[in-house]
Design a protein around this motif. Structure first.
Motif, mmCIF file in Angstrom:
data_model
loop_
_atom_site.group_PDB
_atom_site.id
_atom_site.type_symbol
_atom_site.label_atom_id
_atom_site.label_comp_id
_atom_site.label_asym_id
_atom_site.label_seq_id
_atom_site.Cartn_x
_atom_site.Cartn_y
_atom_site.Cartn_z
ATOM 1 N N ALA A 1 -5.810 8.888 2.512
ATOM 2 C CA ALA A 1 -5.252 7.701 1.870
ATOM 3 C C ALA A 1 -6.198 6.519 1.957
ATOM 4 C CB ALA A 1 -3.904 7.354 2.508
ATOM 5 N N TYR B 1 0.841 -1.198 0.000
ATOM 6 C CA TYR B 1 0.000 0.000 0.000
ATOM 7 C C TYR B 1 0.879 1.253 0.000
ATOM 8 C CZ TYR B 1 -3.212 -3.660 1.468
ATOM 9 O OH TYR B 1 -3.932 -4.826 1.540
ATOM 10 N N TYR C 1 1.894 11.169 -2.749
ATOM 11 C CA TYR C 1 1.182 12.001 -1.786
ATOM 12 C C TYR C 1 1.846 13.366 -1.812
ATOM 13 C CZ TYR C 1 -0.271 14.285 2.478
ATOM 14 O OH TYR C 1 -0.755 15.216 3.365
ATOM 15 N N ALA D 1 2.200 5.416 -6.866
ATOM 16 C CA ALA D 1 1.544 6.210 -5.835
ATOM 17 C C ALA D 1 2.282 7.514 -5.584
ATOM 18 C CB ALA D 1 1.452 5.412 -4.529
ATOM 19 N N ARG E 1 -3.356 7.161 -6.437
ATOM 20 C CA ARG E 1 -3.049 5.756 -6.703
ATOM 21 C C ARG E 1 -3.328 5.465 -8.172
ATOM 22 N NH1 ARG E 1 -6.751 2.273 -4.554
ATOM 23 N NH2 ARG E 1 -5.271 0.594 -5.015
ATOM 24 N N THR F 1 -3.754 12.408 -2.288
ATOM 25 C CA THR F 1 -3.190 11.060 -2.411
ATOM 26 C C THR F 1 -3.622 10.503 -3.758
ATOM 27 O OG1 THR F 1 -3.224 10.633 -0.025
ATOM 28 C CG2 THR F 1 -3.189 8.723 -1.468
ATOM 29 N N ALA G 1 3.042 10.656 -9.395
ATOM 30 C CA ALA G 1 2.691 9.235 -9.492
ATOM 31 C C ALA G 1 3.049 8.663 -10.854
ATOM 32 C CB ALA G 1 1.205 9.046 -9.190
ATOM 33 N N TYR H 1 -8.166 4.064 -0.911
ATOM 34 C CA TYR H 1 -8.109 2.603 -0.969
ATOM 35 C C TYR H 1 -9.473 1.942 -0.746
ATOM 36 C CZ TYR H 1 -3.012 2.194 -1.182
ATOM 37 O OH TYR H 1 -1.701 2.239 -1.586
ATOM 38 N N ALA I 1 0.665 4.176 -1.344
ATOM 39 C CA ALA I 1 0.023 5.482 -1.143
ATOM 40 C C ALA I 1 -0.247 5.739 0.330
ATOM 41 C CB ALA I 1 -1.276 5.561 -1.943
ATOM 42 N N GLU J 1 0.888 -0.879 -8.800
ATOM 43 C CA GLU J 1 0.432 0.412 -8.289
ATOM 44 C C GLU J 1 1.569 1.433 -8.261
ATOM 45 O OE1 GLU J 1 -0.956 2.142 -4.015
ATOM 46 O OE2 GLU J 1 -2.240 0.582 -4.859
#
Length: 334
Positions: free
Chosen positions: A163, A85, A226, A224, A245, A243, A328, A167, A87, A222
């Protein structure tokens, strides 16, 4: 102020219900609220003695269940979380200071009080202190919302929530006000916040406890990012944060197959940006976002309903999201 430290969740729930006590996790926000007079001294149930609220559990499909007492530092530093994960890890690692990240918890960050200076000044009354108005709306609201969702104009304060909303994470909540444990229930993290109730920063009752947050199975490939815009470089609350993704084909090197973009600092709740997400499908890593993405970013102005003092956040929102998207994608402007 009396403090109890139960060793199991049922005892903690019973204590909250029977005494009207406040739950305490890392205590970073509770301590500040007491110091500023936002809360009057009263009994406290210290949750740190409940082991079932701690830790990260991994399921067979690779998804994770993160206990509410897991520190923000762990969210940013745990190697497996960082890989699965990214992000979330990047977002958690950017907030506050290392000292605060080490003490603050996942649950505490999600359920903290907002940072409006009227709320935290005992000379003022507002919706959240039993008043019938929002003094920031007609007063100094420089740090307020730019997407006006309801009577209160203080942005929601949780960076981690941004975040988790990206998700589609789900919160596990214990307690129903009966004091008998009553099992747990689930609701999306996005539904922990309700802009229509100006008296509250989240929807949980005082006798309920956030137990854990469940994340979906990781997304292969993925990418990512931020990004936050702040008034100073260190330990500052974000004016706008984003954020991003991107699920990309070919292990992250191919076109974007799906996207999630969430923002904070702009409204009473974390917000997803579906128009930007849809426009990003097909974008290529390393390449500049195309005209469709530019159009979606410019369209964010239509989402905004700024107060007189927050008009500056309209272009700031657009540019912060744009920079997060470019980060990203791995696109670097010359």
């Amino acid at each position: 102020m009396t403090t109890t430290r139960p060793s199991d969740l049922d005892t903690a729930l019973a204590g909250l219900e029977a005494t009207g006590a406040r739950p305490r996790a890392g205590g970073t926000d509770l301590t500040a609220c007491l110091a500023h007079g936002v809360l009057a001294p009263g009994p406290v149930v210290d949750l740190t003695g409940v082991p079932t609220l701690r830790g990260i559990d991994w399921r067979k499909d690779g998804s994770a269940r993160v206990g509410a007492l897991t520190s923000v530092h762990e969210l940013s530093a745990d190697p497996r979380l960082r890989e699965a994960y990214p992000a979330l890890a990047r977002t958690a690692g950017a907030l506050a200071t290392p000292q605060i990240r080490g003490a603050a918890t996942l649950g505490g960050n999600l359920l903290q009080r907002n940072r409006c200076w009227y709320l935290r000044n005992p000379a003022f009354d507002c919706f959240q202190t039993g008043g019938d108005s929002c003094p920031a709306r007609e007063g100094d609201h420089l740090l307020g919302v730019v997407v006006d969702q309801g009577p209160c104009v203080a942005p929601h304060p949780s960076t981690v929530a941004v975040a988790l909303v990206a998700y589609d994470a789900v919160a596990e909540i214990a307690g129903d006000g009966t004091g008998d444990g009553a099992g747990t229930r689930e609701r999306p993290v996005a539904e922990l916040y309700d802009a229509t109730d100006p008296a509250r920063d989240h929807v949980l009752d005082p006798s309920q406890v956030l137990v854990a947050v469940s994340l979906p199975a990781p997304t292969p490939g993925e990418r990512a990012a931020y990004l936050r815009a702040t008034g100073r470089s260190r330990a500052e609350w974000p004016l706008v944060e984003a954020t991003v993704r991107l699920a990309c084909a070919d292990g992250g090197e191919g076109p974007v197959e799906s996207a999630a973009v969430a923002v904070g600092g702009v409204a009473r709740t974390p917000l997803r940006l579906p128009e930007v997400e849809n426009a990003l499908v097909g974008a290529l890593p390393g390449a500049e976002p195309d005209a469709a993405v530019d159009e979606a970013l410019e369209g964010l102005a239509d989402l905004c309903s700024p107060l007189p003092g927050t008009r500056y956040k309209v272009p700031l929102l657009r540019d912060t999201v744009r920079a997060g998207v470019e980060q990203a994608l791995g696109f670097a402007r010359a």
